[in-house]
Design a protein around this motif. Structure first.
Motif, PDB file in Angstrom:
ATOM      1  N   THR A 194      32.064 112.656  23.948  1.00 23.16           N
ATOM      2  CA  THR A 194      32.802 113.481  22.712  1.00 23.16           C
ATOM      3  C   THR A 194      34.100 112.811  22.575  1.00 23.16           C
ATOM      4  OG1 THR A 194      33.497 115.081  23.984  1.00 23.16           O
ATOM      5  CG2 THR A 194      31.437 115.342  23.176  1.00 23.16           C
ATOM      6  N   GLY A 195      34.975 113.558  21.619  1.00 26.36           N
ATOM      7  CA  GLY A 195      36.447 113.066  21.337  1.00 26.36           C
ATOM      8  C   GLY A 195      36.220 111.647  21.051  1.00 26.36           C
ATOM      9  N   GLU A 196      37.231 110.659  21.357  1.00 23.78           N
ATOM     10  CA  GLU A 196      37.449 109.340  21.036  1.00 23.78           C
ATOM     11  C   GLU A 196      36.136 108.351  21.273  1.00 23.78           C
ATOM     12  OE1 GLU A 196      40.233 107.057  23.842  1.00 23.78           O
ATOM     13  OE2 GLU A 196      40.951 109.096  24.153  1.00 23.78           O
ATOM     14  N   THR A 197      35.372 108.664  22.060  1.00 24.66           N
ATOM     15  CA  THR A 197      34.438 107.807  22.326  1.00 24.66           C
ATOM     16  C   THR A 197      32.928 108.291  21.694  1.00 24.66           C
ATOM     17  OG1 THR A 197      33.869 108.601  24.404  1.00 24.66           O
ATOM     18  CG2 THR A 197      35.626 106.805  24.368  1.00 24.66           C
ATOM     19  N   ALA A 198      33.020 109.314  21.061  1.00 22.13           N
ATOM     20  CA  ALA A 198      31.891 110.213  20.534  1.00 22.13           C
ATOM     21  C   ALA A 198      30.908 109.216  19.743  1.00 22.13           C
ATOM     22  CB  ALA A 198      32.235 111.188  19.906  1.00 22.13           C
ATOM     23  N   ALA A 199      31.583 108.512  18.742  1.00 24.38           N
ATOM     24  CA  ALA A 199      30.492 107.432  17.886  1.00 24.38           C
ATOM     25  C   ALA A 199      30.014 106.293  18.681  1.00 24.38           C
ATOM     26  CB  ALA A 199      31.398 106.987  16.737  1.00 24.38           C
ATOM     27  N   LEU A 200      30.948 105.649  19.581  1.00 21.93           N
ATOM     28  CA  LEU A 200      30.280 104.418  19.976  1.00 21.93           C
ATOM     29  C   LEU A 200      29.621 104.499  21.515  1.00 21.93           C
ATOM     30  CD1 LEU A 200      30.779 101.183  20.037  1.00 21.93           C
ATOM     31  CD2 LEU A 200      32.752 101.212  21.424  1.00 21.93           C
ATOM     32  N   ASP A 201      29.973 105.292  22.193  1.00 16.90           N
ATOM     33  CA  ASP A 201      29.479 105.758  23.529  1.00 16.90           C
ATOM     34  C   ASP A 201      28.392 106.651  23.418  1.00 16.90           C
ATOM     35  OD1 ASP A 201      31.144 103.640  24.372  1.00 16.90           O
ATOM     36  OD2 ASP A 201      32.398 105.040  25.339  1.00 16.90           O
ATOM     37  N   GLY A 202      28.377 107.290  22.446  1.00 19.48           N
ATOM     38  CA  GLY A 202      27.358 108.588  22.265  1.00 19.48           C
ATOM     39  C   GLY A 202      26.522 108.601  21.121  1.00 19.48           C
ATOM     40  N   LEU A 203      26.929 108.978  20.013  1.00 25.54           N
ATOM     41  CA  LEU A 203      26.203 109.114  18.833  1.00 25.54           C
ATOM     42  C   LEU A 203      25.348 107.671  18.431  1.00 25.54           C
ATOM     43  CD1 LEU A 203      26.757 111.010  15.758  1.00 25.54           C
ATOM     44  CD2 LEU A 203      26.019 108.913  15.353  1.00 25.54           C
ATOM     45  N   LEU A 204      26.021 106.603  18.508  1.00 22.53           N
ATOM     46  CA  LEU A 204      25.322 105.298  18.177  1.00 22.53           C
ATOM     47  C   LEU A 204      24.120 104.912  19.039  1.00 22.53           C
ATOM     48  CD1 LEU A 204      27.921 103.006  16.245  1.00 22.53           C
ATOM     49  CD2 LEU A 204      26.391 104.445  15.360  1.00 22.53           C
ATOM     50  N   PRO A 205      24.371 105.045  20.252  1.00 21.38           N
ATOM     51  CA  PRO A 205      23.271 104.738  21.166  1.00 21.38           C
ATOM     52  C   PRO A 205      22.220 105.549  20.676  1.00 21.38           C
ATOM     53  CG  PRO A 205      25.427 104.700  22.401  1.00 21.38           C
ATOM     54  CD  PRO A 205      25.758 105.156  20.923  1.00 21.38           C
ATOM     55  N   LEU A 206      22.442 106.965  20.864  1.00 19.96           N
ATOM     56  CA  LEU A 206      21.272 107.862  20.589  1.00 19.96           C
ATOM     57  C   LEU A 206      20.803 107.744  19.290  1.00 19.96           C
ATOM     58  CD1 LEU A 206      23.251 111.105  21.915  1.00 19.96           C
ATOM     59  CD2 LEU A 206      21.088 109.881  22.798  1.00 19.96           C
ATOM     60  N   ALA A 395      33.158 105.763  11.862  1.00 18.02           N
ATOM     61  CA  ALA A 395      32.962 105.970  13.213  1.00 18.02           C
ATOM     62  C   ALA A 395      33.923 107.370  13.176  1.00 18.02           C
ATOM     63  CB  ALA A 395      33.478 105.114  14.220  1.00 18.02           C
ATOM     64  N   ASP A 396      35.154 107.422  12.527  1.00 17.21           N
ATOM     65  CA  ASP A 396      35.899 108.572  12.616  1.00 17.21           C
ATOM     66  C   ASP A 396      35.185 109.856  11.887  1.00 17.21           C
ATOM     67  OD1 ASP A 396      37.973 107.472  13.739  1.00 17.21           O
ATOM     68  OD2 ASP A 396      39.159 106.954  11.901  1.00 17.21           O
ATOM     69  N   ALA A 397      34.414 109.449  10.923  1.00 18.63           N
ATOM     70  CA  ALA A 397      33.633 110.618  10.176  1.00 18.63           C
ATOM     71  C   ALA A 397      32.559 111.106  11.009  1.00 18.63           C
ATOM     72  CB  ALA A 397      33.098 110.254   8.786  1.00 18.63           C
ATOM     73  N   LEU A 398      32.032 110.192  12.035  1.00 24.30           N
ATOM     74  CA  LEU A 398      30.957 110.458  12.900  1.00 24.30           C
ATOM     75  C   LEU A 398      31.402 111.562  13.996  1.00 24.30           C
ATOM     76  CD1 LEU A 398      28.991 107.220  13.092  1.00 24.30           C
ATOM     77  CD2 LEU A 398      27.952 109.458  11.969  1.00 24.30           C
ATOM     78  N   ARG A 399      32.833 111.057  14.437  1.00 28.50           N
ATOM     79  CA  ARG A 399      33.407 111.927  15.374  1.00 28.50           C
ATOM     80  C   ARG A 399      33.425 113.188  15.145  1.00 28.50           C
ATOM     81  NH1 ARG A 399      35.876 106.710  16.912  1.00 28.50           N
ATOM     82  NH2 ARG A 399      37.564 107.169  15.651  1.00 28.50           N
ATOM     83  N   GLU A 400      34.039 113.289  13.738  1.00 27.06           N
ATOM     84  CA  GLU A 400      34.412 114.663  13.256  1.00 27.06           C
ATOM     85  C   GLU A 400      32.951 115.413  13.355  1.00 27.06           C
ATOM     86  OE1 GLU A 400      36.060 114.049   9.478  1.00 27.06           O
ATOM     87  OE2 GLU A 400      37.973 113.387  10.301  1.00 27.06           O
TER      88      GLU A 400
END
Length: 434
Positions: A194-206, A395-400
């Motif tokens: 979550t937080g600053e790495t939510a998009a690259l390390d979490g949402l995009l792999p999923l 990516a910022d929008a995905l983190r939000e």
């Protein structure tokens, strides 16, 4: 007509090669003496190993090293002006915009049709070559690459009867394991970034595990079924308190190193940079016995990108040829030398980590089963974030959206809010898929 003085002639002779070195892009057709090429990059490896080795093998060519451009704008300005080094190292995220603007050209143009015949391509998995490919055309050679995969605490998984090695085959199995761990009193069963790495390390792999790319055919994934499914997984994990809502990357890594977290989605750097018993930022004695690893499963078997059962996501750097280079054959020879097996191995400087080359990985990772697993199993399945300047804002929008779900908002509402922001960013719904 006045004849030049001896002093002026000597000054010109001395200055000429210096100007060539500073300006880059090889020596002009009128130049005499050795051909001079320049490389934009950094590190002692370039100056102490690569340049001397290349010049020794190619006595008619001299190589100078200059700093790499600080950012995409600086590189774009150099290329637009026909300046810059002959070979340039750049972040993979810069490739798309530079290619679309015509600042970079495909290798088939800069190196010629023979570029596709380079023997090194056979050592780089097709998926990893994607780092240097944009809209179906190859622009350079991958230099560095990482992988995202699952790490797990062997003792905690054994406590609930899970096998070792543990190989989850779907998101359902991931959740099932986390729920067992929660019931057994494990405080932090499953960490999804979550937080600053939510998009690259979490949402995009999923998202790759749903078979969806964030950007495909110049359209961005909006509030699609795939995005809602990923947000739904976050909702299950954080809604059921299978993870701590206030996790930060450093805190999550510290908890895992301390044995308080059971399953952790991260990059291979967790192993060789964070947990390394000798040099890690969170050294873990007995790391090999304490920590297991597994591929990230697709949402369901066969449901990932390219019909894969498992997925990964990578970032990295590449090297390209400057379209303005004056001797393309010599520049291509230098570029392929920098990516030869001996050069790639030397650049590691004794610190093993996955590289784009299979043959190098087979040698340097032979004593480390985890890094060998990342190189041999995860990298051939990998994908990359969109290499365009809009990506960080998306990516910022995905983190939000992830933050909204973690805070208790429904996945559907978070996805619709993301869709509205996305349409504003990318120029309207015509540029959004789903």
């Amino acid at each position: 007509m006045r004849r030049p003085t001896l002093a002026a002639a000597l000054f010109t002779a001395l200055l000429s090669p210096l100007l060539t070195l500073a300006g880059g892009c090889g020596a002009g057709p009128e130049a005499t003496g050795p051909l001079t090429l320049t490389v934009a990059g950094s590190g002692e490896w370039l100056t102490r190993w690569a340049v001397p080795e290349f010049e020794r093998a190619n006595p008619g060519i001299k190589v100078g090293v200059r700093p790499a451009p600080a950012d995409q704008a600086a590189l774009g300005a150099e290329l637009q002006a026909g300046r810059g080094a002959d070979i340039i190292e750049l972040d993979g995220r810069w490739l798309g915009d530079l290619a679309r603007a015509g600042r970079l050209k495909p290798l088939a143009e800069t190196a010629g049709p023979g570029a596709d015949g380079w023997t090194g391509w056979a050592q780089i998995p097709q998926a990893v070559q994607g780092l240097a490919v944009f809209e179906g055309r190859r622009y350079g050679i991958p230099r560095t690459v990482d992988a995202r995969l699952l790490f797990y605490n062997r003792a905690l998984l054994r406590r609930v009867g899970l096998p070792d090695p543990w190989r989850p085959a779907s998101w359902a199995e991931l959740l099932e394991a986390a729920r067992k761990l929660k019931a057994a009193g494990v405080p932090y069963p499953l960490h999804l970034p979550t937080g600053e790495t939510a998009a690259l390390d979490g949402l995009l792999p999923l998202l790759a595990g749903t078979g969806t790319e964030l950007l495909a055919d110049r359209r961005w994934a909006g509030a699609s079924r795939a995005v809602k499914d990923v947000l739904g997984l976050y909702d299950q994990v954080y809604g059921e308190r299978l993870a701590e809502r206030l996790d930060t990357p450093d805190l999550a890594r510290s908890r895992f190193a301390a044995g308080k977290s059971a399953i952790h989605l991260d990059t291979d750097a967790l192993w060789h940079t964070v947990l390394d018993p000798a040099r890690g930022t969170r050294p873990l004695p007995g790391r090999e016995a304490a920590v297991g690893y597994a591929l990230l499963p697709a949402q369901r078997p066969g449901g990932g990108l390219r019909g894969q059962d498992h997925v990964s996501l990578s970032t990295g750097t590449l090297r390209v040829l400057n379209p303005a280079t004056r001797d393309r054959a010599a520049a291509w020879k230098l570029l392929t030398f920098l990516h030869s097996a001996s050069a790639v191995e030397a650049e590691l400087a004794g610190r093993p980590r996955p590289t784009p080359r299979r043959d190098v990985n087979a040698r340097v990772l032979a004593a480390d089963p985890m890094l060998r697993f990342a190189a041999e199993q995860a990298l051939p399945l990998t994908a990359f974030p969109p290499p365009v300047s809009l990506y960080p804002r998306v990516a910022d929008a995905l983190r939000e959206a992830v933050a909204a779900v973690v805070a208790g908002r429904s996945p559907g509402h978070a996805a619709e809010s993301y869709q509205r922001t996305l349409e504003t960013l990318v120029g309207g719904p015509a540029n959004v898929a789903g």
